[in-house]
Write an enzyme that holds these catalytic residues in place. Structure first.
Site, PDB file in Angstrom:
ATOM      1  N   ASP A   1       0.835  -1.195   0.000  1.00 35.34           N
ATOM      2  CA  ASP A   1       0.000   0.000   0.000  1.00 35.34           C
ATOM      3  C   ASP A   1       0.873   1.249   0.000  1.00 35.34           C
ATOM      4  O   ASP A   1       2.048   1.208   0.374  1.00 35.34           O
ATOM      5  CB  ASP A   1      -0.936   0.020   1.210  1.00 35.34           C
TER       6      ASP A   1
ATOM      7  N   GLU B   1       0.127  -0.910   5.983  1.00 33.79           N
ATOM      8  CA  GLU B   1       1.220  -0.382   6.798  1.00 33.79           C
ATOM      9  C   GLU B   1       1.148   1.129   6.944  1.00 33.79           C
ATOM     10  O   GLU B   1       1.429   1.682   8.020  1.00 33.79           O
ATOM     11  CB  GLU B   1       2.567  -0.783   6.177  1.00 33.79           C
TER      12      GLU B   1
END
Length: 397
Positions: free
Chosen positions: A77, A133
């Site tokens: 991400d 994250e």
């Protein structure tokens, strides 16, 4: 040591950068996971596990029948919203690669996959790429800790520190939201009948800022702030996010207790605190041995000597180090501009850093295999009576 082909690395990085994957868009993350899996399948000859938690897609490869011994850890991400490629297109010019998420940390994922692909022996190796994250790993933390527990080493493919330094110490991270409930009233006709949530949140902001301790490296930073609805109404509600960073757990807990003890200043106002300690500090002791091992390989690869950096940003390596697992972070791309308009990767550094990761992974896996071989030989030397009850060298999953 085998150095990977720069053209192959660039082709795979381009594929991932062109597949946008903001943390808050689970559909985009699912498509990104497919892109990562396609590259991994080609390089590793193995299918990953798709792990979905709260709609967020993560990928994991495991090799061998026993528990994981080395974990290559990263995230797919990014902080970049959909459409960022229109304003920050992928490009490679003058030896510099650019594009949203290239440095943090799509290049690192490609490096991990190529490093693993060059290993002839992968038993005990795991790769885990998460999808949350950048927002604190709320749905992947349990997966990370499960996979890391019992490992001999975790290598984190986050981007390097300035100048290519490995991140051997990180601050712990705490995240809070302070919400205030007041009472609305007409700002011109009867302001005295209201309870101004905006004023109350200002009191709370000033109190929290005072909890910082620069001498100890503890920062307490109010970030996103909102209050009120219209310009002629006493605000009935307000809120502020607070970001806390500290080098040690004692400081995290000191600030945590103080924030949870906040009380309203204005009569009639209510204050609610949510959030808390997100990531423990990554202490330098967790990286000492692995950094020395990395530095011993760096000279042969022409990328040494390495430097060790202490940084304020957190990563999933904080979780693994918090378990007591040896952890070395910042093994990903060399470049700069994470989360910023000038995000970039230095192309010439990619092959050497990927070869370094290969050497580290191979060395730790071989060390474990040697220890297990010696242990079996020692048991066998005691005779067949003991050998008949010898346990398996690797526990089943």
């Amino acid at each position: 040591m085998t150095v990977p082909d720069i053209g192959a690395l660039l082709a795979d990085i381009e594929t991932l950068v062109r597949c946008e994957s903001p943390s808050n868009d689970h559909e985009a993350l699912a498509q990104s996971a497919v892109a990562v899996a396609t590259i991994g399948r080609r390089l590793l000859g193995a299918e990953p596990e798709y792990l979905t938690t709260q709609g967020c897609t993560h990928l994991r490869w495991r090799f061998g029948d026993g528990p994981s011994r080395v974990l290559l850890l990263g995230h797919h991400d990014t902080v970049w919203p959909l459409g960022s490629l229109r304003t920050h297109p992928y490009s490679v010019r003058g030896g510099v690669l650019r594009g949203p998420g290239c440095f943090d940390m799509k290049a690192g994922i490609v490096m991990a996959l190529h490093a693993a692909a060059t290993l002839r022996q992968r038993d005990g190796l795991a790769l885990l790429f998460t999808g949350d994250e950048e927002i604190g790993s709320p749905w992947s933390r349990a997966l990370i800790e499960e996979e890391a527990r019992g490992c001999d080493a975790v290598f984190v493919l986050e981007a390097s520190a300035e100048g290519g330094g490995l991140k051997c110490r990180r601050k712990g991270v705490s995240l809070y939201r302070i919400e205030v409930e007041g009472r609305a009233a007409h700002a011109g006709l009867e302001p005295d009948k209201g309870v101004n949530a905006g004023v109350e949140i200002a009191h709370q902001v000033l109190t929290t800022v005072g909890l910082a301790d620069a001498a100890r490296g503890t920062s307490v930073v109010p970030t996103a702030l909102s209050a009120g609805t219209t310009s002629n109404t006493v605000p009935a509600a307000a809120e502020v996010a607070v970001d806390v960073r500290a080098w040690d757990r004692a400081e995290q807990e000191r600030v945590d207790q103080a924030i949870r003890a906040l009380r309203p200043v204005l009569p009639g106002a209510c204050v609610r605190i949510t959030g808390g300690i997100n990531r423990p500090p990554l202490d330098a002791a967790a990286s000492t041995e692995l950094f020395a091992l990395a530095d011993s390989f760096a000279g042969d690869l022409g990328i040494g000597p390495l430097t060790a950096a202490a940084v304020g940003g957190g990563s999933d390596g904080n979780f693994t180090a918090g378990l007591g697992v040896p952890t070395l972070d910042g093994l990903g791309a060399v470049g700069g501009g994470a989360h910023a308009d000038d995000e970039h990767v230095i192309v010439a550094e990619l092959p050497g850093r990927t070869a370094l990761l290969t050497a580290l992974t191979k060395a730790v896996l071989a060390r474990r295999a040697g220890a297990e071989h010696a242990e079996r030989a020692e048991r066998l030397s005691h005779g067949p009576a003991l050998n008949r009850s010898e346990p398996s060298a690797r526990a089943p999953r």
